[in-house]
Scaffold this motif. Structure first.
Motif, PDB file in Angstrom:
ATOM      1  N   ILE A 181       0.806  -1.177   0.021  1.00  0.00           N
ATOM      2  CA  ILE A 181      -0.174   0.049   0.021  1.00  0.00           C
ATOM      3  C   ILE A 181       0.829   1.075  -0.054  1.00  0.00           C
ATOM      4  O   ILE A 181       0.358   2.373  -0.362  1.00  0.00           O
ATOM      5  CB  ILE A 181      -0.826  -0.063   1.146  1.00  0.00           C
ATOM      6  N   LYS A 182       2.130   0.989   0.314  1.00  0.00           N
ATOM      7  CA  LYS A 182       3.013   2.336   0.352  1.00  0.00           C
ATOM      8  C   LYS A 182       3.252   2.834  -1.349  1.00  0.00           C
ATOM      9  O   LYS A 182       3.446   4.032  -1.450  1.00  0.00           O
ATOM     10  CB  LYS A 182       4.130   2.156   1.087  1.00  0.00           C
ATOM     11  N   GLU A 183       3.343   2.092  -2.139  1.00  0.00           N
ATOM     12  CA  GLU A 183       3.514   2.210  -3.436  1.00  0.00           C
ATOM     13  C   GLU A 183       2.567   1.672  -4.282  1.00  0.00           C
ATOM     14  O   GLU A 183       2.986   0.887  -5.321  1.00  0.00           O
ATOM     15  CB  GLU A 183       4.977   1.974  -3.734  1.00  0.00           C
ATOM     16  N   PRO A 184       1.325   1.638  -4.296  1.00  0.00           N
ATOM     17  CA  PRO A 184       0.400   0.856  -5.022  1.00  0.00           C
ATOM     18  C   PRO A 184       0.613   1.061  -6.446  1.00  0.00           C
ATOM     19  O   PRO A 184       0.282   0.313  -7.277  1.00  0.00           O
ATOM     20  CB  PRO A 184      -1.026   1.507  -4.490  1.00  0.00           C
ATOM     21  N   ASP A 185       0.776   2.487  -6.930  1.00  0.00           N
ATOM     22  CA  ASP A 185       0.971   2.868  -8.575  1.00  0.00           C
ATOM     23  C   ASP A 185       2.161   2.055  -8.936  1.00  0.00           C
ATOM     24  O   ASP A 185       2.277   1.354 -10.107  1.00  0.00           O
ATOM     25  CB  ASP A 185       1.059   4.373  -8.488  1.00  0.00           C
ATOM     26  N   ALA A 186       3.303   1.790  -8.221  1.00  0.00           N
ATOM     27  CA  ALA A 186       4.485   1.278  -8.661  1.00  0.00           C
ATOM     28  C   ALA A 186       4.135  -0.235  -8.999  1.00  0.00           C
ATOM     29  O   ALA A 186       4.275  -1.007 -10.135  1.00  0.00           O
ATOM     30  CB  ALA A 186       5.761   1.276  -7.850  1.00  0.00           C
ATOM     31  N   TYR A 187       3.368  -0.885  -8.157  1.00  0.00           N
ATOM     32  CA  TYR A 187       3.034  -2.508  -8.312  1.00  0.00           C
ATOM     33  C   TYR A 187       1.887  -2.511  -9.758  1.00  0.00           C
ATOM     34  O   TYR A 187       2.121  -3.597 -10.179  1.00  0.00           O
ATOM     35  CB  TYR A 187       2.386  -2.981  -6.991  1.00  0.00           C
ATOM     36  N   TYR A 188       1.123  -1.555  -9.614  1.00  0.00           N
ATOM     37  CA  TYR A 188       0.126  -1.314 -10.636  1.00  0.00           C
ATOM     38  C   TYR A 188       0.720  -1.648 -11.976  1.00  0.00           C
ATOM     39  O   TYR A 188       0.558  -2.042 -12.950  1.00  0.00           O
ATOM     40  CB  TYR A 188      -0.851  -0.222 -10.433  1.00  0.00           C
ATOM     41  N   PHE A 189       1.612  -0.419 -12.196  1.00  0.00           N
ATOM     42  CA  PHE A 189       2.541  -0.286 -13.411  1.00  0.00           C
ATOM     43  C   PHE A 189       3.059  -1.480 -13.835  1.00  0.00           C
ATOM     44  O   PHE A 189       3.559  -2.015 -14.882  1.00  0.00           O
ATOM     45  CB  PHE A 189       3.225   1.160 -13.173  1.00  0.00           C
TER      46      PHE A 189
END
Length: 232
Positions: A181-189
């Motif tokens: 949850i700290k870097e949700p966009d990173a995992y999504y991308f």
């Protein structure tokens, strides 16, 4: 044919900067867009602020997150997944309530994907605010973040406010797990990049502010009585 641009705007207790973000949407030169506002705000009426702007199509989703729960998790992933479930065509981009797009963002995004039917994801220039207290990313040079070649390893390189992509059916999902949850966009991308590279689009530009500073300023001003959230 111009493409529909779906913009997801995340709002949480920043009435001053929210108006700047909404103004940047209303100033877009591309008129075929839909704005989805994910409203977590607790100190002012987001709907009344949105009504101040002449926006073409707006959906406001009220998100109820208890303060104690919000302190334990980042709700961005869940909010983005809710918004994605409402989108079935066109392009997707996102904006935080204290950042803003340059006025040609939607038009440039639409044109890029019209002219490049084999492209599925892209990114623009992320300009950091000139605020001297702004905490910049280590990837930042001269106050901006951009890459001149397609990015195939976007993890923690691209910020969600600089990315635009086609609607994926079925959609990729933002992570909601505690360890991500700290870097949700990173995992999504990262998930998207396993199949689709992210292409640079120099005509796209967004300004990123210091989110925590903007939040502290708004809350303190309201508590001090120096900011009326219904008017500021």
């Amino acid at each position: 044919t111009p493409m529909l641009v779906n913009c997801v705007l995340l709002s949480y207790n920043r009435p001053t900067w929210l108006r700047h973000a909404l103004l940047s949407v209303s100033a877009q030169t591309h008129s075929d867009y839909r704005l989805i506002v994910m409203d977590e705000s607790t100190i002012f009426d987001v709907e009344k602020v949105v009504e101040e702007f002449m926006l073409r199509k707006v959906d406001i989703v009220k998100v109820k997150v208890p303060p104690e729960e919000r302190s334990r998790r980042n709700p961005v992933g869940a909010n983005m997944n809710t918004a994605l479930s409402m989108i079935s065509e066109g392009l997707v981009c996102s904006l935080c309530d204290d950042d803003y797009f340059y006025p040609t963002w939607f038009a440039a995004a639409s044109r890029h994907f019209e002219e490049n039917p084999d492209h599925h994801a892209g990114f623009g220039i992320l300009n950091y605010s000139k605020d001297p207290e702004m905490r910049m990313s280590p990837l930042t040079q001269w106050g901006r973040r951009f890459f001149y070649q397609p990015v195939t390893d976007p993890f923690c390189k691209l910020d969600h406010t600089q990315v635009v992509h086609r609607v994926f059916n079925p959609p990729y999902r933002w992570p909601e797990e505690f360890d991500k949850i700290k870097e949700p966009d990173a995992y999504y991308f990262r998930e998207i990049a396993q199949k689709y590279p992210f292409y640079p689009i120099q005509e796209l530009a967004v300004v990123k502010r210091d989110h925590e500073k903007a939040l502290r300023w708004n809350v303190k001003a309201i508590q001090d009585g120096t900011l009326d959230p219904s008017r500021e």
